[in-house]
Design a protein around this motif. Structure first.
Motif, PDB file in Angstrom:
ATOM      1  N   MET A   2      28.956 -89.556  46.980  1.00 28.83           N
ATOM      2  CA  MET A   2      28.042 -89.406  46.834  1.00 28.83           C
ATOM      3  C   MET A   2      27.760 -89.177  47.318  1.00 28.83           C
ATOM      4  O   MET A   2      27.683 -88.848  48.556  1.00 28.83           O
ATOM      5  CB  MET A   2      27.584 -91.459  46.187  1.00 28.83           C
ATOM      6  N   ALA A   3      26.225 -88.643  47.016  1.00 29.09           N
ATOM      7  CA  ALA A   3      24.908 -87.210  47.959  1.00 29.09           C
ATOM      8  C   ALA A   3      23.720 -88.137  48.205  1.00 29.09           C
ATOM      9  O   ALA A   3      23.084 -89.034  47.143  1.00 29.09           O
ATOM     10  CB  ALA A   3      25.001 -86.575  47.393  1.00 29.09           C
ATOM     11  N   ILE A   4      23.068 -87.406  49.444  1.00 25.90           N
ATOM     12  CA  ILE A   4      21.320 -87.171  49.552  1.00 25.90           C
ATOM     13  C   ILE A   4      21.245 -86.028  49.872  1.00 25.90           C
ATOM     14  O   ILE A   4      21.698 -85.268  50.128  1.00 25.90           O
ATOM     15  CB  ILE A   4      20.925 -87.956  50.893  1.00 25.90           C
ATOM     16  N   LEU A   5      19.407 -86.117  48.462  1.00 28.66           N
ATOM     17  CA  LEU A   5      19.005 -84.940  48.117  1.00 28.66           C
ATOM     18  C   LEU A   5      17.618 -84.887  49.882  1.00 28.66           C
ATOM     19  O   LEU A   5      17.463 -85.851  49.604  1.00 28.66           O
ATOM     20  CB  LEU A   5      18.862 -85.069  46.710  1.00 28.66           C
ATOM     21  N   SER A   6      17.738 -84.148  50.751  1.00 23.17           N
ATOM     22  CA  SER A   6      17.156 -83.876  51.680  1.00 23.17           C
ATOM     23  C   SER A   6      16.564 -82.977  51.413  1.00 23.17           C
ATOM     24  O   SER A   6      16.481 -81.333  51.617  1.00 23.17           O
ATOM     25  CB  SER A   6      17.998 -83.502  52.837  1.00 23.17           C
ATOM     26  N   ILE A   7      15.169 -82.587  51.842  1.00 25.65           N
ATOM     27  CA  ILE A   7      14.202 -81.995  50.715  1.00 25.65           C
ATOM     28  C   ILE A   7      12.892 -82.126  51.931  1.00 25.65           C
ATOM     29  O   ILE A   7      12.186 -83.067  51.955  1.00 25.65           O
ATOM     30  CB  ILE A   7      13.229 -81.716  49.856  1.00 25.65           C
ATOM     31  N   GLN A   8      13.005 -81.151  52.948  1.00 28.03           N
ATOM     32  CA  GLN A   8      12.217 -80.863  53.752  1.00 28.03           C
ATOM     33  C   GLN A   8      12.136 -79.614  54.711  1.00 28.03           C
ATOM     34  O   GLN A   8      13.128 -78.476  54.561  1.00 28.03           O
ATOM     35  CB  GLN A   8      12.189 -82.437  55.389  1.00 28.03           C
ATOM     36  N   SER A   9      11.934 -79.296  55.796  1.00 28.25           N
ATOM     37  CA  SER A   9      11.817 -77.870  57.067  1.00 28.25           C
ATOM     38  C   SER A   9      13.519 -77.851  57.884  1.00 28.25           C
ATOM     39  O   SER A   9      13.996 -78.512  56.904  1.00 28.25           O
ATOM     40  CB  SER A   9      10.597 -78.380  57.697  1.00 28.25           C
ATOM     41  N   HIS A  10      13.145 -76.694  57.537  1.00 28.21           N
ATOM     42  CA  HIS A  10      14.388 -76.110  58.263  1.00 28.21           C
ATOM     43  C   HIS A  10      14.264 -74.888  59.564  1.00 28.21           C
ATOM     44  O   HIS A  10      12.943 -74.303  59.633  1.00 28.21           O
ATOM     45  CB  HIS A  10      15.230 -75.058  57.112  1.00 28.21           C
ATOM     46  N   VAL A  11      14.871 -75.063  61.003  1.00 26.74           N
ATOM     47  CA  VAL A  11      14.198 -74.371  62.162  1.00 26.74           C
ATOM     48  C   VAL A  11      15.531 -73.651  62.547  1.00 26.74           C
ATOM     49  O   VAL A  11      16.684 -74.616  62.283  1.00 26.74           O
ATOM     50  CB  VAL A  11      13.700 -75.067  62.521  1.00 26.74           C
ATOM     51  N   VAL A  12      15.666 -72.192  63.035  1.00 23.48           N
ATOM     52  CA  VAL A  12      16.761 -72.037  63.265  1.00 23.48           C
ATOM     53  C   VAL A  12      17.137 -72.203  64.695  1.00 23.48           C
ATOM     54  O   VAL A  12      18.853 -72.120  64.724  1.00 23.48           O
ATOM     55  CB  VAL A  12      16.118 -70.185  62.882  1.00 23.48           C
ATOM     56  N   TYR A  13      15.964 -72.091  65.525  1.00 27.20           N
ATOM     57  CA  TYR A  13      16.267 -72.460  66.086  1.00 27.20           C
ATOM     58  C   TYR A  13      15.929 -73.947  66.996  1.00 27.20           C
ATOM     59  O   TYR A  13      15.195 -73.929  66.496  1.00 27.20           O
ATOM     60  CB  TYR A  13      16.614 -71.761  67.236  1.00 27.20           C
ATOM     61  N   ASN A  42      14.947 -76.248  51.205  1.00 27.15           N
ATOM     62  CA  ASN A  42      14.798 -76.459  52.549  1.00 27.15           C
ATOM     63  C   ASN A  42      12.743 -76.155  52.444  1.00 27.15           C
ATOM     64  O   ASN A  42      13.314 -74.954  51.382  1.00 27.15           O
ATOM     65  CB  ASN A  42      14.998 -75.121  53.792  1.00 27.15           C
ATOM     66  N   THR A  43      12.122 -76.527  52.808  1.00 25.71           N
ATOM     67  CA  THR A  43      10.456 -76.065  52.096  1.00 25.71           C
ATOM     68  C   THR A  43       9.613 -75.263  53.151  1.00 25.71           C
ATOM     69  O   THR A  43       9.154 -74.401  52.539  1.00 25.71           O
ATOM     70  CB  THR A  43       9.300 -78.124  51.746  1.00 25.71           C
ATOM     71  N   VAL A  44      10.533 -74.438  54.184  1.00 27.15           N
ATOM     72  CA  VAL A  44       9.882 -74.031  55.422  1.00 27.15           C
ATOM     73  C   VAL A  44      10.977 -73.764  56.416  1.00 27.15           C
ATOM     74  O   VAL A  44      12.395 -73.869  55.731  1.00 27.15           O
ATOM     75  CB  VAL A  44       9.286 -74.612  56.406  1.00 27.15           C
ATOM     76  N   ALA A 104       7.087 -73.993  46.466  1.00 28.87           N
ATOM     77  CA  ALA A 104       7.448 -75.181  45.191  1.00 28.87           C
ATOM     78  C   ALA A 104       7.733 -74.864  44.352  1.00 28.87           C
ATOM     79  O   ALA A 104       9.025 -75.974  43.614  1.00 28.87           O
ATOM     80  CB  ALA A 104       5.509 -75.551  44.721  1.00 28.87           C
ATOM     81  N   GLU A 105       7.874 -73.453  43.896  1.00 24.27           N
ATOM     82  CA  GLU A 105       8.280 -72.954  42.872  1.00 24.27           C
ATOM     83  C   GLU A 105      10.185 -72.539  43.240  1.00 24.27           C
ATOM     84  O   GLU A 105      11.161 -72.843  42.050  1.00 24.27           O
ATOM     85  CB  GLU A 105       7.844 -71.714  42.898  1.00 24.27           C
ATOM     86  N   LEU A 106      10.163 -72.677  44.354  1.00 24.12           N
ATOM     87  CA  LEU A 106      11.891 -72.493  45.683  1.00 24.12           C
ATOM     88  C   LEU A 106      12.435 -73.766  44.910  1.00 24.12           C
ATOM     89  O   LEU A 106      13.056 -74.366  44.356  1.00 24.12           O
ATOM     90  CB  LEU A 106      11.871 -71.886  46.211  1.00 24.12           C
ATOM     91  N   THR A 107      11.846 -74.799  45.353  1.00 18.45           N
ATOM     92  CA  THR A 107      12.336 -76.575  45.699  1.00 18.45           C
ATOM     93  C   THR A 107      12.331 -76.667  43.791  1.00 18.45           C
ATOM     94  O   THR A 107      13.653 -77.272  44.395  1.00 18.45           O
ATOM     95  CB  THR A 107      10.987 -77.171  45.914  1.00 18.45           C
ATOM     96  N   SER A 108      11.580 -76.272  43.447  1.00 21.03           N
ATOM     97  CA  SER A 108      12.033 -76.782  41.610  1.00 21.03           C
ATOM     98  C   SER A 108      13.445 -76.403  41.127  1.00 21.03           C
ATOM     99  O   SER A 108      13.656 -77.134  40.828  1.00 21.03           O
ATOM    100  CB  SER A 108      10.337 -77.175  41.040  1.00 21.03           C
ATOM    101  N   GLU A 109      12.932 -75.115  41.510  1.00 17.32           N
ATOM    102  CA  GLU A 109      14.438 -74.018  40.848  1.00 17.32           C
ATOM    103  C   GLU A 109      15.542 -74.656  41.002  1.00 17.32           C
ATOM    104  O   GLU A 109      16.259 -74.487  40.453  1.00 17.32           O
ATOM    105  CB  GLU A 109      13.855 -72.632  41.684  1.00 17.32           C
ATOM    106  N   LEU A 155       6.843 -81.385  54.400  1.00 21.08           N
ATOM    107  CA  LEU A 155       6.454 -80.489  53.367  1.00 21.08           C
ATOM    108  C   LEU A 155       5.656 -78.542  52.894  1.00 21.08           C
ATOM    109  O   LEU A 155       6.113 -78.090  52.834  1.00 21.08           O
ATOM    110  CB  LEU A 155       5.367 -81.088  52.790  1.00 21.08           C
ATOM    111  N   GLY A 156       5.185 -78.155  54.510  1.00 24.89           N
ATOM    112  CA  GLY A 156       4.616 -77.242  53.777  1.00 24.89           C
ATOM    113  C   GLY A 156       3.101 -77.184  53.612  1.00 24.89           C
ATOM    114  O   GLY A 156       2.277 -76.689  53.993  1.00 24.89           O
ATOM    115  N   ASP A 157       3.322 -77.836  52.219  1.00 29.79           N
ATOM    116  CA  ASP A 157       2.017 -77.686  51.373  1.00 29.79           C
ATOM    117  C   ASP A 157       1.893 -78.815  50.838  1.00 29.79           C
ATOM    118  O   ASP A 157       3.004 -79.127  49.561  1.00 29.79           O
ATOM    119  CB  ASP A 157       1.138 -76.305  51.316  1.00 29.79           C
TER     120      ASP A 157
END
Length: 289
Positions: free
Chosen positions: A1-12, A35-37, A55-60, A82-84
């Protein structure tokens, strides 16, 4: 079973999914990260590069999971930065899709808006969507003290005030409230976390480490708490396990960063990963109701 994690992402460095995904994986969870950002680094540095992904990418991406039949295997949804506001509505759609496929799945909302000392660091439309739409949808909500006050309008200098604010959050919808950092209006160098399921309220206190404002701590805390709660279904035990791991990682981050960092201290999640599974120090939760 999994967790869907929707939030920002940073490279560094560590914030959003960068701070949340590995701890959940290290605790044995499969994680689907959306990733939302995508930023070069967290905003605490004062400058960064990258963009809000929209939002379009998140939904897709969530629709793609739905088309694979994967959502039936989802234990929980975790959302953070969220970003927006439009991404917030994409999170709502994602939670509804997951619950349609996996009715026992829970939604943990980390209402990332700001922090003491920094104030709000999100777009002006973000607080309203958390307060009016996302928090009422959540099973678990995990604000820091600043966010607790922002959501409820209650100043929380005393523990009684904080508990009043926690009750207001319960009335908004969530069955579990986790205040990820709480400091009473005194000079004692300690920090607390408060966890409530309406019936029982627990507080756990640790020394306040001299780290200043460290990005990603709340993201990591919400992720560890959610993962442990899915495992134990016990509020007191979850709070104790979460606190031990978070304090252990923060302490190792402090020790590793002494005299070496230029700019904000970054979490040392990889170096301190054993604190997730076998923390060195343990803390006892105090039942306050």
């Amino acid at each position: 079973m999994a967790i869907l994690s929707i939030q920002s992402h940073v490279v560094y460095g560590y914030a959003g999914n960068t701070a949340a995904v590995f701890p959940m994986q290290r605790l044995g969870r499969e994680v689907w990260a959306v990733n939302t950002v995508e930023f070069s680094n967290h905003t605490g540095y004062g400058s960064w590069r990258g963009r809000v992904l929209g939002a379009e990418l998140t939904s897709e991406l969530v629709t793609g999971l739905e088309e694979r039949g994967a959502l039936v295997n989802c234990d929980a949804v975790l959302s953070g930065y969220l970003g927006d506001a439009s991404i917030g509505r994409a999170v709502i759609d994602a939670v509804n899709k997951v619950r349609a496929s996996s009715p026992n799945a829970i939604y943990c909302c980390d209402p990332v808006m700001g922090d003491a000392g920094r104030g709000f660091y999100v777009k002006p439309d973000i607080p309203a969507i958390f307060k009016n739409e996302l928090v009422p949808l959540a099973d678990i909500v995990s604000p820091n003290q600043f966010e607790l006050e922002a959501l409820t309008g209650i100043k929380t200098q005393t523990l009684d005030n904080a508990l009043e604010a926690v009750n207001i959050l319960h009335e908004m919808g969530p069955s579990i409230v986790l205040v990820t950092s709480y400091k009473e209006n005194n000079s004692h160098p300690v920090l607390s976390m408060i966890a409530s399921n309406k019936t029982n309220i627990y507080k756990i206190t640790t020394p306040e480490l001299p780290l200043g404002s460290v990005a990603g701590t709340g993201d990591m805390t919400a992720a560890v708490f959610l993962s442990r709660y899915l495992e134990t279904k016990n509020l007191e035990k979850t709070l104790e396990l979460c606190t031990a791991s978070v304090f252990g990682i923060l302490n190792e981050s402090k020790n590793a960063s002494s005299g070496t960092e230029n700019g904000p201290v970054e979490l040392k999640i990889i170096q301190a990963q054993m604190q997730l599974v076998s923390p060195v120090l343990n803390f006892k939760a105090e039942k306050i109701k």
